[in-house]
Design a protein around this motif. Structure first.
Motif, PDB file in Angstrom:
ATOM      1  N   VAL A 112       0.580  -1.169   0.157  1.00  8.31           N
ATOM      2  CA  VAL A 112      -0.051  -0.106  -0.007  1.00  8.31           C
ATOM      3  C   VAL A 112       0.870   1.442  -0.121  1.00  8.31           C
ATOM      4  N   GLN A 113       1.744   1.565   0.611  1.00  8.67           N
ATOM      5  CA  GLN A 113       2.672   2.239   0.899  1.00  8.67           C
ATOM      6  C   GLN A 113       3.575   2.302  -0.447  1.00  8.67           C
ATOM      7  N   GLY A 114       4.100   1.445  -0.638  1.00  9.02           N
ATOM      8  CA  GLY A 114       4.325   1.361  -2.239  1.00  9.02           C
ATOM      9  C   GLY A 114       3.748   2.733  -3.135  1.00  9.02           C
ATOM     10  N   TYR A 115       2.293   1.573  -3.586  1.00  3.91           N
ATOM     11  CA  TYR A 115       1.548   3.021  -4.798  1.00  3.91           C
ATOM     12  C   TYR A 115       1.479   3.605  -4.644  1.00  3.91           C
ATOM     13  N   VAL A 116       0.896   4.316  -3.046  1.00  2.00           N
ATOM     14  CA  VAL A 116       0.338   5.719  -2.695  1.00  2.00           C
ATOM     15  C   VAL A 116       1.577   6.382  -2.658  1.00  2.00           C
ATOM     16  N   LYS A 117       2.948   6.122  -2.447  1.00  2.41           N
ATOM     17  CA  LYS A 117       4.071   7.097  -3.020  1.00  2.41           C
ATOM     18  C   LYS A 117       4.367   6.866  -4.575  1.00  2.41           C
ATOM     19  N   ALA A 118       3.902   6.066  -5.351  1.00  2.00           N
ATOM     20  CA  ALA A 118       4.195   6.571  -6.188  1.00  2.00           C
ATOM     21  C   ALA A 118       3.260   7.333  -7.337  1.00  2.00           C
ATOM     22  N   LEU A 119       2.174   6.930  -6.437  1.00  3.65           N
ATOM     23  CA  LEU A 119       1.113   7.837  -7.148  1.00  3.65           C
ATOM     24  C   LEU A 119       1.400   9.520  -6.816  1.00  3.65           C
ATOM     25  N   LEU A 120       1.598   9.439  -5.563  1.00  2.00           N
ATOM     26  CA  LEU A 120       1.780  10.828  -5.043  1.00  2.00           C
ATOM     27  C   LEU A 120       3.352  12.031  -6.064  1.00  2.00           C
ATOM     28  N   ASP A 121       4.024  10.581  -6.736  1.00  3.15           N
ATOM     29  CA  ASP A 121       5.663  10.938  -7.122  1.00  3.15           C
ATOM     30  C   ASP A 121       4.949  11.660  -8.740  1.00  3.15           C
ATOM     31  N   GLY A 122       4.139  10.191  -8.672  1.00  2.80           N
ATOM     32  CA  GLY A 122       3.121  11.272 -10.124  1.00  2.80           C
ATOM     33  C   GLY A 122       4.636   9.435 -11.192  1.00  2.80           C
ATOM     34  N   VAL A 123       4.153   8.635 -10.455  1.00  2.00           N
ATOM     35  CA  VAL A 123       5.597   7.507 -11.079  1.00  2.00           C
ATOM     36  C   VAL A 123       3.893   6.695 -11.613  1.00  2.00           C
ATOM     37  N   ILE A 124       3.281   6.498 -10.875  1.00  4.97           N
ATOM     38  CA  ILE A 124       1.674   6.263 -12.080  1.00  4.97           C
ATOM     39  C   ILE A 124       0.361   7.568 -11.527  1.00  4.97           C
ATOM     40  N   GLN A 125      -0.241   6.898 -12.971  1.00  2.00           N
ATOM     41  CA  GLN A 125      -1.806   7.341 -12.746  1.00  2.00           C
ATOM     42  C   GLN A 125      -2.652   6.772 -11.835  1.00  2.00           C
ATOM     43  N   PRO A 126      -3.704   7.719 -10.850  1.00  3.22           N
ATOM     44  CA  PRO A 126      -4.370   7.088  -9.815  1.00  3.22           C
ATOM     45  C   PRO A 126      -6.148   6.560 -11.184  1.00  3.22           C
ATOM     46  N   GLU A 127      -4.922   5.392 -11.358  1.00  6.27           N
ATOM     47  CA  GLU A 127      -6.011   4.296 -12.429  1.00  6.27           C
ATOM     48  C   GLU A 127      -6.454   3.633 -11.393  1.00  6.27           C
ATOM     49  N   GLU A 128      -8.129   3.279 -12.183  1.00  7.24           N
ATOM     50  CA  GLU A 128      -8.763   2.113 -11.458  1.00  7.24           C
ATOM     51  C   GLU A 128      -8.192   0.928 -11.281  1.00  7.24           C
ATOM     52  N   LYS A 129      -6.730   0.358 -11.685  1.00  8.93           N
ATOM     53  CA  LYS A 129      -6.701  -1.278 -11.751  1.00  8.93           C
ATOM     54  C   LYS A 129      -5.242  -0.626  -9.947  1.00  8.93           C
ATOM     55  N   TYR A 130      -5.296   0.843 -10.107  1.00  8.79           N
ATOM     56  CA  TYR A 130      -4.319   0.402  -9.130  1.00  8.79           C
ATOM     57  C   TYR A 130      -4.586   0.638  -7.761  1.00  8.79           C
ATOM     58  N   LEU A 131      -6.048   1.698  -7.866  1.00 13.36           N
ATOM     59  CA  LEU A 131      -6.839   2.112  -6.447  1.00 13.36           C
ATOM     60  C   LEU A 131      -7.436   0.620  -6.052  1.00 13.36           C
ATOM     61  N   ARG A 132      -7.971  -0.318  -6.775  1.00 13.72           N
ATOM     62  CA  ARG A 132      -8.137  -2.155  -7.301  1.00 13.72           C
ATOM     63  C   ARG A 132      -7.173  -2.509  -6.005  1.00 13.72           C
ATOM     64  N   LEU A 133      -5.782  -2.280  -6.740  1.00 11.26           N
ATOM     65  CA  LEU A 133      -5.138  -2.909  -5.578  1.00 11.26           C
ATOM     66  C   LEU A 133      -4.407  -2.271  -4.122  1.00 11.26           C
ATOM     67  N   ILE A 134      -4.401  -1.114  -4.230  1.00 11.14           N
ATOM     68  CA  ILE A 134      -4.335  -1.008  -2.326  1.00 11.14           C
ATOM     69  C   ILE A 134      -5.881  -1.003  -2.155  1.00 11.14           C
ATOM     70  N   TYR A 135      -7.135  -0.513  -2.114  1.00 13.08           N
ATOM     71  CA  TYR A 135      -7.828  -1.171  -1.219  1.00 13.08           C
ATOM     72  C   TYR A 135      -8.167  -2.645  -1.220  1.00 13.08           C
ATOM     73  N   ASP A 136      -7.811  -4.038  -2.228  1.00 13.80           N
ATOM     74  CA  ASP A 136      -7.428  -5.091  -2.093  1.00 13.80           C
ATOM     75  C   ASP A 136      -6.491  -5.440  -1.143  1.00 13.80           C
ATOM     76  N   ARG A 137      -5.272  -4.373  -0.777  1.00 10.08           N
ATOM     77  CA  ARG A 137      -4.327  -4.844   0.451  1.00 10.08           C
ATOM     78  C   ARG A 137      -4.993  -4.714   1.647  1.00 10.08           C
ATOM     79  N   VAL A 138      -5.684  -3.113   1.693  1.00  9.00           N
ATOM     80  CA  VAL A 138      -6.541  -2.868   3.192  1.00  9.00           C
ATOM     81  C   VAL A 138      -7.324  -3.564   3.528  1.00  9.00           C
ATOM     82  N   LEU A 139      -8.154  -3.939   2.591  1.00  9.01           N
ATOM     83  CA  LEU A 139      -9.285  -5.032   2.683  1.00  9.01           C
ATOM     84  C   LEU A 139      -8.397  -6.912   3.982  1.00  9.01           C
ATOM     85  N   THR A 140      -7.159  -7.070   2.831  1.00  7.37           N
ATOM     86  CA  THR A 140      -6.200  -7.718   3.801  1.00  7.37           C
ATOM     87  C   THR A 140      -6.029  -7.425   5.325  1.00  7.37           C
ATOM     88  N   VAL A 141      -5.521  -6.823   5.372  1.00  5.00           N
ATOM     89  CA  VAL A 141      -5.317  -5.241   6.489  1.00  5.00           C
ATOM     90  C   VAL A 141      -6.411  -5.864   7.544  1.00  5.00           C
TER      91      VAL A 141
END
Length: 344
Positions: A112-141
């Motif tokens: 989650v930290q890696g994806y959020v950092k990448a979003l903040l740095d503009g390395v990746i765009q806030p696309e649905e697939k990345y948001l879905r990955l973050i959401y799934d990791r949070v659900l796991t926790v």
């Protein structure tokens, strides 16, 4: 000698001091035989023999006391050693638990930290697939924290169970309705067998006094496990039957067996399947997700209902989980009447 009776121990001590006792008896007898001829000397000899006899008896008593004290000390030493071993085991489990929690929580949170950092740095765009990955990791926790809390409350006896009379045939029908669509989507055949082992006549029904929410959780864990580890084209068999305490008895156990034709579990892993955070080598190798807490929770629920749970399995031959819960047979007509009267 610690298991001998008082009489047997006394016999053993007398055998141990046989020579001394024999000499004492001989001295007394000699004193009695000669006292008539030497009146002044042998009364003293007789008294000496009597005192020696008392000394031997006292020695025997002291030996007996020493034996009892030695046995008591040995038992206390064993109890202390057992307590020490238990403390070491608990400390080891505590350390393992902390390590497991740190690992299980850390892995998804790092992602989650890696994806959020990448979003903040503009390395990746806030696309649905990345948001879905973050959401799934949070659900796991969230699932992990919820399961840990639930397991802790069960083990600390702080969780309330709402025991109710449950009609098993109706309950099993609801289980079948719940999981049949998912099995069909996964290409798995779900077979349900009821009342195989003499569940009574057509006028009788099996009931258990249990918490329906907790029982539903048991089937959620066991059936979902079977689905996860069984590929398309496989099958799952659910057997529910009444097992009387003796032939013709209306009291007995509700026996449930859930078998699959999936991956199976190695003999090495079988002994650990109900431990918290345990995941089999097969599951890890194939990337099958899970917190490793479901079966530990299931075992706690079954035990809280006065039951037992077990498992048999072999690699590539499928797995069978089974459990027993106290149950009874009742007349359907009487039960229906009691429900009507209870609703008035």
């Amino acid at each position: 000698m610690s298991h001998l009776s008082h009489k047997d121990r006394d016999s053993n001590y007398r055998r141990l001091f046989a020579d001394e006792l024999r000499l004492a008896e001989a001295a007394k007898q000699a004193a009695e035989d000669r006292s008539l001829s030497q009146a002044e000397l042998y009364p003293l000899h007789q008294e000496l023999a009597a005192q020696y006899d008392k000394l031997l008896k006292t020695t025997i008593k002291l030996s007996r006391i020493s034996d009892i004290q030695g046995k008591t000390l040995k038992e206390q030493e064993e109890a202390i050693q057992t307590a020490n071993d238990n403390l070491k085991r608990l400390e080891k489990l505590r350390q393992q638990l902390i390590a497991d929690i740190s690992h299980e929580l850390g892995t998804p949170m790092v992602a989650v930290q890696g994806y959020v950092k990448a979003l903040l740095d503009g390395v990746i765009q806030p696309e649905e697939k990345y948001l879905r990955l973050i959401y799934d990791r949070v659900l796991t926790v969230n699932h992990l924290i919820k399961d840990l809390f639930l397991l802790s409350t069960y083990q600390a006896n702080r969780n309330h169970f709402d025991h109710q009379q449950i009609d098993i045939d109706a309950f099993i029908l609801s289980v079948e309705d719940k999981y049949a669509p998912e099995c069909e989507r996964s290409g798995i055949e779900l077979e349900v067998f009821k009342g195989v082992d003499g569940s009574g006549s057509a006028q009788e029904e099996m009931i258990v006094w249990a918490d329906p929410v907790r029982l539903d959780q048991v089937f959620e864990n066991l059936v979902q496990n079977a689905i996860k580890f069984t590929g398309a084209g496989g099958s799952i068999q659910l057997t529910s039957e009444f097992q009387p305490k003796y032939e013709g008895a209306r009291l007995g156990h509700w026996f449930v067996k859930i078998s699959d034709t999936g991956l199976g579990i190695s003999e090495e892993d079988i002994a650990h399947v109900f431990e918290r955070f345990f995941r089999s080598k097969e599951a890890k190798a194939r990337g099958i997700q899970g917190t490793g807490l479901g079966l530990a929770i299931t075992k706690e629920i079954i035990q809280k209902h006065g039951g037992e749970i077990g498992v048999t399995s072999a690699p590539d031959e499928g797995t069978t989980f089974f459990f027993l819960i106290p149950a009874e047979l009742i007349d359907k007509c009487e039960n229906a009447q009691s429900k009507i009267l209870g609703g008035l």
